[in-house]
Motif scaffolding. Structure first.
Motif, PDB file in Angstrom:
ATOM      1  N   LYS A 184       0.822  -1.209   0.000  1.00 29.69           N
ATOM      2  CA  LYS A 184       0.000   0.000   0.000  1.00 29.69           C
ATOM      3  C   LYS A 184       0.856   1.259   0.000  1.00 29.69           C
ATOM      4  N   LEU A 192      -6.926   0.453  -0.056  1.00 29.11           N
ATOM      5  CA  LEU A 192      -6.911  -0.633  -1.033  1.00 29.11           C
ATOM      6  C   LEU A 192      -7.894  -1.724  -0.609  1.00 29.11           C
ATOM      7  N   GLU A 225      -7.428  -3.677   8.099  1.00 25.53           N
ATOM      8  CA  GLU A 225      -7.315  -3.000   6.806  1.00 25.53           C
ATOM      9  C   GLU A 225      -8.659  -2.564   6.248  1.00 25.53           C
TER      10      GLU A 225
END
Length: 272
Positions: A184, A192, A225
């Motif tokens: 990333k 992402l 994430e």
């Protein structure tokens, strides 16, 4: 085709054999190649070779890249399912802007994991993945990465036999998180979409304790994430579908269903 003139939405595919696609058997609906769905691979030929009675992972140092219309690989046993193709099919039908195409960066390698440093921030397969991604992005300044599809963990469930379940969970979480964060940062991707999934039931239920530890680590990364974890309970193995003795790989029909599930997870991330 002149790739320099194509504007590409890049779908990264990485992991081990269930990401490569080893699914066999008949399917309810065939995958039909679409000129809007391209696939990038190289000539690195990831493989294991026997050296003095030990399997050693090999990767050729090849920068040669190939791009073509994506289709299910086929050999003497027939077609093999690859879930990224189903994901890409849904993506181009629902999310692809006019004048663009989708490109799958096909970077998985069967039997590989973090335990032997085949995957990880400083590993050969991660370096290869970045070379392939660099190439995809270099083709046109308007190319962009839209998703990271990951399926791996069977290797890391059976290696490091000395680990307790808690140690295995932490080890896997840290290795995957470190690699993903580096990716990333390298490509300037703050948000992402990252998607991972569970194992094939028939094999998972025979190796439940270490598998649960790896899957817990995977879920930890997905949560941190703001990614998504895809449940795979009930999806048939090759053995259950074709009676070929292969209980670790999703059958071809399951691969198609898995592509649907990955896309459903992607849309949930997009709406969040």
């Amino acid at each position: 085709m002149d790739l320099k003139k194509e504007k590409l939405d890049i779908i990264v595919l990485a992991g081990q054999s269930n990401a490569e696609g080893c699914g066999r058997g008949e399917v309810s609906e065939e995958f039909v190649p679409d000129e809007r769905i391209l696939l990038l691979n190289d000539e690195a030929r990831p493989r294991f070779e026997n050296e003095n009675g030990k399997d050693v992972f090999k990767l050729d140092d090849s920068g040669t890249m190939h791009v073509g219309v994506a289709e299910e690989p086929e050999d003497c046993l027939g077609k093999r399912g690859v879930f990224a193709l189903g994901f890409a099919k849904h993506y181009v039908e629902n999310d692809l802007a006019a004048g663009r195409k989708a490109l799958i960066v096909y970077a998985p390698a069967g039997g590989t994991g973090f335990a032997r440093n085949e995957w990880g921030k400083e590993s050969c397969l991660y370096s290869r993945l970045c070379r392939m991604t660099d190439y995809a992005l270099s083709l046109n300044p308007e190319n962009r990465i839209v998703a990271f599809l990951w399926h791996q963990g069977e290797c890391d469930a059976v290696e490091n036999v000395q680990f307790t379940p808690a140690e295995r969970r932490v080890y896997y979480r840290e290795k995957l998180s470190c690699m993903l964060e580096d990716f990333k940062q390298k490509y300037g991707l703050k948000n992402l979409p990252f998607i991972a999934a569970g194992f094939c039931d028939e094999w998972y239920l025979q190796n439940k304790e270490p598998c649960d530890a790896v899957l817990a680590g995977t879920r930890d990364v997905c949560a941190a994430e703001k990614g998504a974890f895809v449940e795979t309970g009930g999806l048939l193995s090759n053995n259950q579908k074709t009676e070929n003795g292969d209980n670790i790989h999703f059958c071809r029909e399951s691969q198609h269903i898995l592509g649907d599930k990955y896309y459903e997870a992607y849309k949930k991330i997009a709406k969040a």
